[in-house]
Design a protein around this motif. Structure first.
Motif, mmCIF file in Angstrom:
data_model
loop_
_atom_site.group_PDB
_atom_site.id
_atom_site.type_symbol
_atom_site.label_atom_id
_atom_site.label_comp_id
_atom_site.label_asym_id
_atom_site.label_seq_id
_atom_site.Cartn_x
_atom_site.Cartn_y
_atom_site.Cartn_z
ATOM 1 N N LYS B 72 0.835 -1.198 0.000
ATOM 2 C CA LYS B 72 0.000 0.000 0.000
ATOM 3 C C LYS B 72 0.870 1.248 0.000
ATOM 4 O O LYS B 72 0.539 2.246 -0.628
ATOM 5 C CB LYS B 72 -0.913 -0.018 1.232
ATOM 6 C CG LYS B 72 -2.228 0.725 0.974
ATOM 7 C CD LYS B 72 -2.968 0.993 2.245
ATOM 8 C CE LYS B 72 -3.838 -0.185 2.662
ATOM 9 N NZ LYS B 72 -4.450 0.071 3.990
ATOM 10 N N ASP B 73 2.010 1.149 0.694
ATOM 11 C CA ASP B 73 2.939 2.278 0.747
ATOM 12 C C ASP B 73 3.395 2.695 -0.638
ATOM 13 O O ASP B 73 3.520 3.873 -0.927
ATOM 14 C CB ASP B 73 4.195 1.847 1.538
ATOM 15 C CG ASP B 73 4.224 2.472 2.899
ATOM 16 O OD1 ASP B 73 3.217 3.077 3.258
ATOM 17 O OD2 ASP B 73 5.253 2.327 3.581
ATOM 18 N N ILE B 74 3.694 1.698 -1.458
ATOM 19 C CA ILE B 74 4.318 1.999 -2.742
ATOM 20 C C ILE B 74 3.286 2.152 -3.853
ATOM 21 O O ILE B 74 3.351 3.080 -4.646
ATOM 22 C CB ILE B 74 5.332 0.904 -3.090
ATOM 23 C CG1 ILE B 74 6.474 0.980 -2.091
ATOM 24 C CG2 ILE B 74 5.867 1.077 -4.483
ATOM 25 C CD1 ILE B 74 7.309 -0.224 -2.051
ATOM 26 N N TYR B 75 2.297 1.283 -3.882
ATOM 27 C CA TYR B 75 1.362 1.308 -5.019
ATOM 28 C C TYR B 75 0.009 1.915 -4.674
ATOM 29 O O TYR B 75 -0.844 2.023 -5.544
ATOM 30 C CB TYR B 75 1.199 -0.102 -5.580
ATOM 31 C CG TYR B 75 2.462 -0.590 -6.209
ATOM 32 C CD1 TYR B 75 2.862 -0.093 -7.442
ATOM 33 C CD2 TYR B 75 3.284 -1.499 -5.568
ATOM 34 C CE1 TYR B 75 4.044 -0.499 -8.022
ATOM 35 C CE2 TYR B 75 4.468 -1.917 -6.137
ATOM 36 C CZ TYR B 75 4.838 -1.416 -7.366
ATOM 37 O OH TYR B 75 6.014 -1.815 -7.946
ATOM 38 N N GLY B 76 -0.213 2.255 -3.440
ATOM 39 C CA GLY B 76 -1.480 2.884 -3.084
ATOM 40 C C GLY B 76 -2.600 1.877 -2.925
ATOM 41 O O GLY B 76 -2.386 0.666 -3.003
ATOM 42 N N GLU B 77 -3.806 2.381 -2.665
ATOM 43 C CA GLU B 77 -4.947 1.505 -2.382
ATOM 44 C C GLU B 77 -5.279 0.612 -3.572
ATOM 45 O O GLU B 77 -5.488 -0.584 -3.418
ATOM 46 C CB GLU B 77 -6.175 2.363 -2.049
ATOM 47 C CG GLU B 77 -6.072 3.144 -0.758
ATOM 48 C CD GLU B 77 -6.520 2.333 0.433
ATOM 49 O OE1 GLU B 77 -7.018 1.229 0.230
ATOM 50 O OE2 GLU B 77 -6.344 2.827 1.571
ATOM 51 N N LEU B 105 3.535 -10.130 -9.913
ATOM 52 C CA LEU B 105 4.861 -10.523 -9.422
ATOM 53 C C LEU B 105 5.800 -9.333 -9.264
ATOM 54 O O LEU B 105 6.423 -9.170 -8.222
ATOM 55 C CB LEU B 105 5.483 -11.556 -10.365
ATOM 56 C CG LEU B 105 6.907 -11.958 -9.977
ATOM 57 C CD1 LEU B 105 6.899 -12.810 -8.745
ATOM 58 C CD2 LEU B 105 7.605 -12.681 -11.093
ATOM 59 N N VAL B 106 5.884 -8.503 -10.298
ATOM 60 C CA VAL B 106 6.834 -7.389 -10.257
ATOM 61 C C VAL B 106 6.492 -6.443 -9.118
ATOM 62 O O VAL B 106 7.366 -5.983 -8.379
ATOM 63 C CB VAL B 106 6.851 -6.653 -11.607
ATOM 64 C CG1 VAL B 106 7.664 -5.371 -11.510
ATOM 65 C CG2 VAL B 106 7.431 -7.537 -12.683
ATOM 66 N N LYS B 107 5.185 -6.200 -8.936
ATOM 67 C CA LYS B 107 4.761 -5.291 -7.872
ATOM 68 C C LYS B 107 5.097 -5.865 -6.504
ATOM 69 O O LYS B 107 5.658 -5.165 -5.651
ATOM 70 C CB LYS B 107 3.256 -5.071 -7.963
ATOM 71 C CG LYS B 107 2.837 -4.086 -9.012
ATOM 72 C CD LYS B 107 1.358 -3.843 -8.876
ATOM 73 C CE LYS B 107 0.827 -3.043 -10.034
ATOM 74 N NZ LYS B 107 -0.635 -2.961 -9.953
ATOM 75 N N LEU B 108 4.765 -7.121 -6.314
ATOM 76 C CA LEU B 108 5.020 -7.723 -4.995
ATOM 77 C C LEU B 108 6.516 -7.751 -4.702
ATOM 78 O O LEU B 108 6.959 -7.412 -3.611
ATOM 79 C CB LEU B 108 4.439 -9.133 -4.950
ATOM 80 C CG LEU B 108 4.633 -9.874 -3.619
ATOM 81 C CD1 LEU B 108 3.869 -9.192 -2.507
ATOM 82 C CD2 LEU B 108 4.207 -11.319 -3.724
ATOM 83 N N TRP B 109 7.281 -8.135 -5.704
ATOM 84 C CA TRP B 109 8.718 -8.269 -5.517
ATOM 85 C C TRP B 109 9.339 -6.913 -5.194
ATOM 86 O O TRP B 109 10.151 -6.776 -4.277
ATOM 87 C CB TRP B 109 9.347 -8.876 -6.780
ATOM 88 C CG TRP B 109 10.728 -9.417 -6.602
ATOM 89 C CD1 TRP B 109 11.539 -9.243 -5.521
ATOM 90 C CD2 TRP B 109 11.447 -10.224 -7.531
ATOM 91 N NE1 TRP B 109 12.739 -9.892 -5.732
ATOM 92 C CE2 TRP B 109 12.701 -10.492 -6.945
ATOM 93 C CE3 TRP B 109 11.168 -10.727 -8.794
ATOM 94 C CZ2 TRP B 109 13.669 -11.262 -7.601
ATOM 95 C CZ3 TRP B 109 12.132 -11.492 -9.440
ATOM 96 C CH2 TRP B 109 13.363 -11.765 -8.844
ATOM 97 N N SER B 110 8.954 -5.891 -5.950
ATOM 98 C CA SER B 110 9.554 -4.583 -5.697
ATOM 99 C C SER B 110 9.111 -4.042 -4.342
ATOM 100 O O SER B 110 9.881 -3.361 -3.662
ATOM 101 C CB SER B 110 9.224 -3.608 -6.817
ATOM 102 O OG SER B 110 7.848 -3.590 -7.046
ATOM 103 N N ALA B 111 7.876 -4.348 -3.956
ATOM 104 C CA ALA B 111 7.420 -3.908 -2.632
ATOM 105 C C ALA B 111 8.248 -4.581 -1.539
ATOM 106 O O ALA B 111 8.637 -3.941 -0.563
ATOM 107 C CB ALA B 111 5.948 -4.225 -2.447
#
Lengths: 266, 156
Positions: B72-77, B105-111
């Motif tokens: 949530k911090d990085i990609y928002g709600e 995957l990319v979102k989770l990994w980067s988070a």
């Protein structure tokens, strides 16, 4: 397969911490790291110090995970330049394996890309870009095989810095199309290091393609190291070292007067 | 002519494979089976481990909340609201296996990469921030692949 490298580990006087950062890097699979000495000539009484010999740091270097080879440690100098007089390639620079410059103005950025004899140009990650990247200097840097560096530690530490890091990186990628970019840590603490595959994934956020993201931690870093070597030597072919005068003096003092080598300048 | 070549090609292939089969019978084939998956996997699996500055304990629910907060911090709600599962969590070793759709995957990994502090409410008033790191050990579309890590093999 190219090995992974992290060419920016912040130098701290705390030897134990530096050791543990390098140990973590080896554990994560980095084969080469560079200890970064920053010199900011804007502040007074700053001078370029000689780097500590890396052999002082470890008796036996930690083994890289999955490679069963010890990690290689380099020394790197970063000159923060806000005036053209700040970057003066002197003998002091030769003690370092890599030389980087962090230009603060557009003029200096242009000069760094086109003329300065450096390996790495740092990109600001803690503030809004003080200038726009222009195509001609960036292309000039790519032609001279000078690399741009983005460090990710600030992005990990802080929300605002994260925004600046990503925004500035995307700005750069728009111009250089993902070529000649390296991503490095700038870590001061072992928990700020991330694995090489994490970073190549993070490159996707910076606007790099998957391939360029991996190159940014492997092949491009290798190119930087080789560029550093050619800067030290004459085009990588001839290597000259200065005879240490202090050493020869000491030897002469120890020997009795009659046995001293006669060296006279003609 | 084109068709003729095709027929010949097919015939040639059959002859070739027959010969291969005979040859294989003679010299005891190596026992392995090659499986080709026509459809790519829907999921990716990640094996991660957590590192804290001090010793920490956390429950599976806390871990999931920790990751969700990071997303949530990085990609928002909206950007951070994609499904992922915590399949297994070893509370002693602080290792976990996550499952996520390929698209996330990319979102989770980067988070996970950008996670760096763990909020721990020690006292009611003070929220203690503690440095931490999530190490991603392996990522694979096959869960079976996480059973062994080739990078941890000792090479000589």
């Amino acid at each position: 397969m190219a090995v992974f490298m992290d060419l920016n580990i912040s130098y701290t006087t705390n030897k134990k911490r530096l050791q543990s950062v390098i140990e973590t890097a080896a554990q994560l699979g980095y084969s080469t790291v560079a200890i970064n000495y920053v010199v900011d000539l804007q502040q007074k009484k700053q001078e370029i110090v000689k780097p500590k010999s890396v052999s002082e740091l470890f008796k036996t270097f930690p083994i890289v995970q999955g490679k069963s080879r010890p990690i290689k440690v380099l020394n790197r100098l970063t000159v923060v330049a806000s005036e053209p007089s700040h970057f003066r390639p002197t003998v002091d620079y030769k003690a370092y394996d890599l030389v980087a410059v962090f230009p603060q103005t557009e003029k200096l950025f242009h000069a760094a890309c086109m003329t300065f004899d450096v390996d790495i140009i740092c990109v600001a990650v803690t503030e809004r870009l003080p200038f726009f990247f222009k195509r001609s200097p960036v292309n000039g840097a790519i032609e001279r095989s000078v690399f741009f560096e983005i460090s990710y530690t600030h992005a990990i530490r802080d929300h605002t810095m994260r925004r600046y890091t990503i925004a500035n990186a995307i700005n750069l990628m728009e111009i250089c199309k993902g070529k000649n970019v390296i991503v490095s840590s700038g870590a001061e603490h072992p928990l700020e290091m991330r694995g090489p595959y994490d970073i190549s994934n993070l490159g996707l956020l910076f606007g790099l393609s998957e391939e360029d993201g991996k190159a940014a931690v492997s092949t491009n870093c290798r190119a930087v190291c080789l560029h550093g070597e050619t800067r030290k030597t004459a085009l990588g072919i001839i290597h000259t070292i200065k005879k240490d005068p202090a050493l020869t003096d000491r030897v002469e003092e120890d020997a009795p007067a009659s046995k001293r080598a006669k060296i006279e300048m003609a | 002519m084109d068709r003729g070549a095709k027929v010949f090609g097919a015939l040639g292939q059959r002859l070739y494979s027959n010969r291969m089969r005979r040859a294989a019978k003679k010299e005891e084939p190596a026992t392995y089976e090659r499986l080709v998956y026509k459809n790519t996997s829907v999921y990716h699996y990640m094996s991660i481990s957590l590192e804290f500055e001090n010793e920490e304990t956390l429950s599976p629910a806390q871990l999931k909340q920790f990751i969700v907060n990071g997303l949530k911090d990085i990609y928002g709600e909206v950007g951070g609201a994609f499904p992922f599962d915590l399949l297994k969590f070893d509370e002693l070793k602080l290792t976990a296996i996550l499952r996520v759709y390929n698209s996330g995957l990319v979102k989770l990994w980067s988070a996970l990469t950008l996670l760096s502090s763990f909020d721990q409410e020690r006292c009611a008033v003070r929220v203690n921030q503690e440095r931490c790191a999530v190490r991603v050990n392996q990522v694979s579309p096959f869960l079976l692949a996480l059973s062994g890590n080739s990078r941890e093999l000792e090479l000589h």
